[in-house]
Scaffold this motif. Structure first.
Motif, PDB file in Angstrom:
ATOM      1  N   CYS A 182       3.068  -0.804   5.315  1.00  0.00           N
ATOM      2  CA  CYS A 182       2.585  -0.611   3.977  1.00  0.00           C
ATOM      3  C   CYS A 182       3.971  -0.410   3.099  1.00  0.00           C
ATOM      4  O   CYS A 182       5.007  -0.255   3.785  1.00  0.00           O
ATOM      5  CB  CYS A 182       1.661   0.400   3.626  1.00  0.00           C
ATOM      6  SG  CYS A 182       2.323   1.916   4.121  1.00  0.00           S
ATOM      7  N   SER A 183       3.773  -0.455   1.916  1.00  0.00           N
ATOM      8  CA  SER A 183       5.040  -0.219   1.036  1.00  0.00           C
ATOM      9  C   SER A 183       4.733   1.392   0.866  1.00  0.00           C
ATOM     10  O   SER A 183       3.629   1.846   0.750  1.00  0.00           O
ATOM     11  CB  SER A 183       4.826  -0.924  -0.380  1.00  0.00           C
ATOM     12  OG  SER A 183       5.026  -2.224  -0.219  1.00  0.00           O
ATOM     13  N   GLU A 184       6.024   1.909   0.619  1.00  0.00           N
ATOM     14  CA  GLU A 184       6.117   3.342   0.268  1.00  0.00           C
ATOM     15  C   GLU A 184       5.774   3.653  -1.177  1.00  0.00           C
ATOM     16  O   GLU A 184       6.084   2.985  -2.044  1.00  0.00           O
ATOM     17  CB  GLU A 184       7.161   3.917   0.501  1.00  0.00           C
ATOM     18  CG  GLU A 184       7.528   5.395   0.236  1.00  0.00           C
ATOM     19  CD  GLU A 184       6.782   6.353   1.118  1.00  0.00           C
ATOM     20  OE1 GLU A 184       5.650   6.283   0.959  1.00  0.00           O
ATOM     21  OE2 GLU A 184       7.482   7.187   1.503  1.00  0.00           O
ATOM     22  N   ALA A 226       9.663   0.672   2.482  1.00  0.00           N
ATOM     23  CA  ALA A 226       8.313   0.467   3.212  1.00  0.00           C
ATOM     24  C   ALA A 226       8.515   1.003   4.590  1.00  0.00           C
ATOM     25  O   ALA A 226       9.246   1.429   5.183  1.00  0.00           O
ATOM     26  CB  ALA A 226       7.954  -1.270   3.083  1.00  0.00           C
ATOM     27  N   ARG A 234      10.282   4.367   8.020  1.00  0.00           N
ATOM     28  CA  ARG A 234      10.518   3.742   6.774  1.00  0.00           C
ATOM     29  C   ARG A 234      11.885   3.086   7.116  1.00  0.00           C
ATOM     30  O   ARG A 234      12.878   3.532   7.707  1.00  0.00           O
ATOM     31  CB  ARG A 234      10.532   4.824   5.831  1.00  0.00           C
ATOM     32  CG  ARG A 234      10.699   4.174   4.420  1.00  0.00           C
ATOM     33  CD  ARG A 234      10.276   5.719   3.555  1.00  0.00           C
ATOM     34  NE  ARG A 234      11.300   6.523   3.570  1.00  0.00           N
ATOM     35  CZ  ARG A 234      12.481   6.541   2.821  1.00  0.00           C
ATOM     36  NH1 ARG A 234      12.774   5.692   1.815  1.00  0.00           N
ATOM     37  NH2 ARG A 234      13.519   7.618   3.006  1.00  0.00           N
ATOM     38  N   GLN A 256       5.326   2.601  -6.051  1.00  0.00           N
ATOM     39  CA  GLN A 256       6.336   1.982  -5.095  1.00  0.00           C
ATOM     40  C   GLN A 256       7.858   2.401  -5.472  1.00  0.00           C
ATOM     41  O   GLN A 256       8.224   2.248  -6.756  1.00  0.00           O
ATOM     42  CB  GLN A 256       6.125   0.838  -5.160  1.00  0.00           C
ATOM     43  CG  GLN A 256       4.829   0.224  -4.479  1.00  0.00           C
ATOM     44  CD  GLN A 256       4.889  -1.211  -4.296  1.00  0.00           C
ATOM     45  OE1 GLN A 256       5.715  -2.042  -3.825  1.00  0.00           O
ATOM     46  NE2 GLN A 256       3.735  -1.915  -4.501  1.00  0.00           N
ATOM     47  N   LYS A 309       4.962  -4.774   9.056  1.00  0.00           N
ATOM     48  CA  LYS A 309       5.041  -4.147   8.030  1.00  0.00           C
ATOM     49  C   LYS A 309       3.661  -3.511   8.081  1.00  0.00           C
ATOM     50  O   LYS A 309       2.591  -3.955   8.231  1.00  0.00           O
ATOM     51  CB  LYS A 309       5.412  -4.720   6.864  1.00  0.00           C
ATOM     52  CG  LYS A 309       5.413  -3.916   5.514  1.00  0.00           C
ATOM     53  CD  LYS A 309       5.537  -5.020   4.369  1.00  0.00           C
ATOM     54  CE  LYS A 309       5.737  -3.926   3.063  1.00  0.00           C
ATOM     55  NZ  LYS A 309       6.046  -4.976   1.796  1.00  0.00           N
ATOM     56  N   TYR A 349       7.192   0.440   8.702  1.00  0.00           N
ATOM     57  CA  TYR A 349       7.152  -0.495   9.714  1.00  0.00           C
ATOM     58  C   TYR A 349       6.855   0.240  11.142  1.00  0.00           C
ATOM     59  O   TYR A 349       7.258   1.395  11.355  1.00  0.00           O
ATOM     60  CB  TYR A 349       8.253  -1.287   9.706  1.00  0.00           C
ATOM     61  CG  TYR A 349       8.766  -2.291   8.643  1.00  0.00           C
ATOM     62  CD1 TYR A 349       8.650  -3.594   8.810  1.00  0.00           C
ATOM     63  CD2 TYR A 349       9.123  -1.643   7.347  1.00  0.00           C
ATOM     64  CE1 TYR A 349       8.570  -4.521   7.627  1.00  0.00           C
ATOM     65  CE2 TYR A 349       9.687  -2.601   6.430  1.00  0.00           C
ATOM     66  CZ  TYR A 349       9.266  -3.959   6.376  1.00  0.00           C
ATOM     67  OH  TYR A 349       9.516  -4.653   5.490  1.00  0.00           O
TER      68      TYR A 349
END
Length: 292
Positions: A160-162, A257, A145, A253, A158, A259
């Protein structure tokens, strides 16, 4: 007829393509005299002149042009063969450094699917989080993250978004919100509850807080009914899907994110690339399943 030495052919190939003994010497990191000597030996071996020397410039003869066609093909095939051999020796294993709770609660259960689709690739997991030294760990990829700054030379993709959400046992009454419920916290992300309260515009003052060292312990405590936990959707996807836990407020969110980090860009069609695409697909499936 005995074939000439490979070194002579390599030096000839470089000089012929560069059109200069000096430039060939610079390319191969040898002296000008070494180039001249090897080409002279090659010409003596073949009993023909391969270059015409004119005022310090060199030009291929008809025999030299014919030989260049062959050396170009040979060295290109050799390069391709070496790359294939190297790839075959290394591409079947992908070493991944991954945060322990995500590895335990989300990734490992899904690796069965990966091995069914890619039986020739093995994923070697290393449980770790936070900043990573690729030189010391010797891993190919690191799932992280972006709560720290990595070196500008590190390649990143990337995933995904957290998305964070409150999770509790389904039988616990949440109609009135968290109220005076016990908050289950984790030392690995100590500010998670504060961040969530700011995003929700609420404030908890008198709630009892129990802190666990890792998220997986915190989630286990929620499963045991000890209180409400705040967790990433990746960490509780299976528990929410199986209804062992519920997320009454859903997931939202938090601005961070995940990675995949690597020392250099991931080579297309490599094992690391195959794993990366599979991982992103699996994450998107989890997002659709419990968030959308």
């Amino acid at each position: 007829m005995k074939l000439p030495p490979l070194t002579s052919l390599r030096f000839f190939d470089a000089a012929a393509k560069a059109g200069s003994f000096v430039k060939a010497a610079e390319e191969l990191n040898v002296t000008h005299s070494a180039i001249s000597r090897q080409i002279r030996l090659l010409e003596e071996h073949l009993n023909v002149e391969l270059f015409e020397r004119r005022n310090r410039a060199v030009f291929l003869t008809a025999e030299g042009a014919l030989l260049l066609q062959t050396t170009t093909s040979i060295f290109e095939q050799l390069r391709e063969s070496v790359e294939k051999i190297t790839a075959n020796n290394t591409s079947n294993v992908v070493s991944l450094s991954c945060e322990p709770t995500i590895a335990m609660k989300w990734l490992i259960p899904r690796l069965t699917d990966f091995y069914q689709h890619y039986p020739d690739i093995t994923v070697h997991l290393v449980a770790a989080g936070g900043p990573i030294d690729f030189t010391k760990t010797n891993v190919d990829l690191a799932l992280r993250r972006n709560d720290f700054t990595w070196d500008m030379h590190i390649s990143s993709v990337k995933v995904c978004s957290e998305h964070m959400g409150v999770v509790i046992r389904p039988e616990i009454d949440f109609a009135g919100g968290i109220g005076d419920a016990t908050l289950l916290s984790t030392a690995s992300r100590p500010n998670a509850w504060q961040t969530w309260q700011k995003m929700k515009g609420v404030s908890f003052q008198g709630n009892k807080v129990i802190t666990y060292e890792h998220f997986y312990l915190c989630i286990q405590a929620a499963l045991a009914g000890q209180g409400v936990a705040l967790a990433s959707f990746l960490m509780v996807a299976d528990e929410v899907k199986s209804k062992q836990l519920c997320a009454p407020d859903g997931f939202m969110q938090d601005g961070s994110a995940y990675y995949l980090l690597s020392v250099k860009p991931i080579k297309p069609k490599s094992a690391a690339d195959i794993f990366t695409q599979w991982l992103i697909d699996q994450v998107n499936t989890s997002i659709k399943t419990i968030i959308n």
